[in-house]
Design an enzyme around this catalytic site. Sequence first.
Site, PDB file in Angstrom:
ATOM      1  N   LYS A 173       1.142  -1.201  -0.495  1.00 15.30           N
ATOM      2  CA  LYS A 173       0.087   0.119   0.056  1.00 15.30           C
ATOM      3  C   LYS A 173       1.118   1.304   0.308  1.00 15.30           C
ATOM      4  CE  LYS A 173      -4.258   2.277   2.425  1.00 15.30           C
ATOM      5  NZ  LYS A 173      -5.083   1.809   3.574  1.00 15.30           N
ATOM      6  N   SER A 182     -10.602   1.540   3.054  1.00 15.94           N
ATOM      7  CA  SER A 182      -8.451   3.164   1.689  1.00 15.94           C
ATOM      8  C   SER A 182      -8.672   1.575   1.270  1.00 15.94           C
ATOM      9  CB  SER A 182      -8.548   3.870   2.601  1.00 15.94           C
ATOM     10  OG  SER A 182      -7.375   2.885   3.915  1.00 15.94           O
ATOM     11  N   SER A 199      -9.803  -0.280   7.017  1.00 12.34           N
ATOM     12  CA  SER A 199      -9.523  -0.334   5.535  1.00 12.34           C
ATOM     13  C   SER A 199      -8.157  -1.478   4.970  1.00 12.34           C
ATOM     14  CB  SER A 199      -8.556   0.369   5.855  1.00 12.34           C
ATOM     15  OG  SER A 199      -9.269   2.139   6.056  1.00 12.34           O
TER      16      SER A 199
END
Lengths: 92, 484, 473
Positions: free
Chosen positions: B78, B153, B177
């Site tokens: 990420k 997210s 997330s």
Amino acid sequence: MDIKTIDHLCELSKLNFTDDEKQKVMEEMSAIIELMDTVKEIDLTYDDTKDNNSITYSEVRKDAAKPSYPTDRLLSNTEPQDNCYVVPKMVE
Amino acid sequence: MDITKVSLKELRKALDDKEISAAELAEEYIGRIKTADAEVESYITVTEEQAKIAAEQAQKLIDDNKAQPLTGIPLAIKDNICTDGIRTTCASKMLENFVPPYNATVIEKLNGQGYVLLGKTSMDEFAMGGSTQTAAFSKTKNPYDTGRVPGGSSGGSAAAVSAGLAPAALGSDTGGSIRQPSSFCGVTGLKPTYGRVSRYGLIAFASSLDQIGPIANSAEDCGILLNAVAGRDEHDATSAGVPVEDFNAKIGQSIKGMKIALPREFFGDSTDDEVKQAVTAAAKEYEKLGAELVDCSMSSLKYAVAAYYLISGAEAASNLSRFDGIKYGLRGEGRSFDEMIRDSRSRGFGAEVKRRILLGNYALSSGYYDAYYRKALALKQQIIKEYNDIYAQADVILTPTAPTVAYRIGEQETDPVKMYLADICTVTVNIASLPAISLPCGYNADGMPIGMSLVGKRFDEATLIQTADAYQRNFTVMPNKFRA
Amino acid sequence: MKLYPTIGLEIHAELMTESKVFCTCSAKFGGEPNSRCCPVCSGLPGTLPVLNSKAVEYIIKAGYIMNCEISRFTKWDRKNYFYPDLPKAYQISQMPRPVCLGGYVDIESEGKTKRMRINRIHLEEDAGKLVHENRISLADYNRCGIPLIEIVTEPDFHSAADVTAFFEKIRLMLQYAGVCDGRLEQGSMRCDVNISLAPEGSDTLGTRTEVKNLNSLRAIQRAVEYEIYRQTELIENGERVIQETLHFNDATGETSSLRSKEDAHDYRYFPDPDIPPIIFTEEELAAIKADIPEMPQQRYERYTKEYGISGADAAVLINTKAVSDFFEAAVKAYDNPKPIATFITVELMRRINLGEVDAENIPFAPENFARLVELAETGKISKDNRKMILRDMTASGGTPDEIAEREQLWIKEDSELTEKTVDEILAANPKAVEQYRNGETKVFGFLMGQCNRALKGSASPAAIKRVLEEKLK
């Protein structure tokens, strides 16, 4: 939530909005704060000594200096002068 | 070998047996990314060159019989986890050109095993959102229906794994997330206990809630990644000194007699019927496997979203204050310091990030602190207490991961309040510092994946992986078009 | 209407740790710009603070010596504000749970002993340094993360003398505790002063102003005096004192307003989620307390009571920790405190005050200094030659024995030479001899001096006296 409050929050947050944006932000923030207001219904008091995240003194880092980081690497995401960060002049 | 259909264990074996070289494996993934990611947009940065070099180094280790579980395994990371020398943007204009001069601890650990970085995956800007549509670039699509959001997210990581553009990935989870995008994209995502994985190098959103964790094709694969990145770190004072066991040690052990609690409030009106049905059906499966279902309640759930947004907003407002354009990031213009940083921040941050900052400063500001922030902390203590009460009579908790399946792009991510309310199923886990795993438990009429979450006791990830694995053995994943 | 000043202080003192308070960079003063920095203290995204236990130990010691209550549970908060010397845009500090609460320090001021109460002491991080150029300012973060304690007093002060006496006492105590080096010229200690005036006997306080960042005793004294004068003028002229933050200008001796717009600061303090709160056990606190070195007052008592040194001399010794430490080491080498103390207060202090010797870097070892005193006390050299040897030690770095040998300053007790010299002196001064024999015994001193000078210290005064008396019979 009024424009004055938004202006104050913008000052604390260091953000600018145009007048049109500000109107929209105010509406959104009003709705958000309304959601946040649900916490006011509940009768609870916070006691920080009851949190479970404390550690004992013996777990705290021992004091020993290690070599610092190369200055040029720390400053690699800006345009430095004399190995310093550059800001607009702070005193009039 | 179809690399998109094998587990990490099988990849490990193929590498060790020299069925495939690390370079070939990396190349295959890079090739797949080149073909499919124009549509999925899961990556912000693809690190083809670095992957080649890393694969060669990994191959040496493999050839010397020094391979560790992740040696030569390609992974996606990420884009809020700092990678030395590789752009780390948080999907924000603010950090569009930011190249960290250091590695996050998890990256150091993965490097230590000789992993291969495929690239940095997209996310909601600064991890604030549940759609990956607040990203300033690479607004990721759901591989099951590219007209829908991947969740967020960590939408980039979840979509990359889902579309077979990485065998596994790291994400981060502050209020859901990792789990919610895993649920939306039909993959497995594990949010570890707070403190289990070092946060050093994870660009902070809400420091008391953030946690790095794996997203993969199975609970077992998540366990392999967690084994690699977990543990106490001297750079993170909130990382726990709890010994790291083998998180996969309990895989295969019977779950007979295990008590699984279903808190009523998670199955209320705000949750879609198709989701409730799928999760309830999964509960029945567990019953068949010998588990005992326990009815329970979490009465403060209705306050959880507000408590979560107050705490995370307050911390975010403070954490994001360092972005002023002076040391790094988008540098605005202005004759004075004040003008310059206002310009930097106003141009660098997107609308959702600005809302969170405003909310956080509101909750902390003089005159409002006690009514909002302090009350949220009291609620945190209450939620922890309610979880403890449930764990007094159960081993794990089963809930839906999200009230809905992935929705269409543009459908609700423009309404902040609607978006915030959609986090209802996941936020209490972060508030209570607990571990949780989301895994697919069915598909709706449109073929969109439905996810369920197992929530464990603190530092009991091994039981979560055992329990999730027990279900996954009998569950058939319906592949999306990118893996068909 | 007589106006009465009420003053409270906030004193910042840097702690003498090896590493910074939240990272492992060196906490030493100075260095090339941004050379004592790392991703943590430079505020790079993703980095985390990790508290230094030594800084915690030091603030606890500071708390104990100021008679504070040490919290068994303490935690850290973020103080949020934007300024370019603060890379994270928040300072890690302590708000509701400081390490030390309450406390007091007794001072001598204006001929009285006064008890000044401490409100709290908390631990925080220092900010960086800005250098102002033509159109820009340059930020150097070397000082970012140096551990600081902030000592907040109650408003118990009523004059510049009170303030300076307190500041000096605190400085000395922190130095003796090994907590702060007290080097004001390096900014190791800074003082913020809150001052208000009210009619004598009034129950309410006047509007207060805060003069920030005073870093010398003289600046503190002048700023307090100026601010009392300025406020008095305002009030007596019927004007209002505005509550504001002031800067003291060393060159003009006046105070001026600082950033009035930002006075309405809302720091939005909240618990720092990156730093776990700490719980202390009674054993840990007891061990830290037991480790506190002797304080200046205790040394004073020991010097006067055990060593029989005069109060004045003892005060001179303790008032400079380096000198007191030097004395301690010298006494260890030669267990005869009184003459060592005298030689320090008379001779060494004179050189220090003249600027010939730096008290922090005394150029000879205390053992050598002790040996010099011992040589004189045991009659190996004359007392007059001590000063000469000390000067030589300062310049050459030699030991007293080497110098006495090189310069032939040993008392030889050569009776033949003594007798011969005395005979010569008596022969050269027939008038004095006659006067003595006529009963004017006071000329003995004159003759003694003549012999002494001629013998250049090679005979002890006792030996000369004996021979002289013999010959004058």
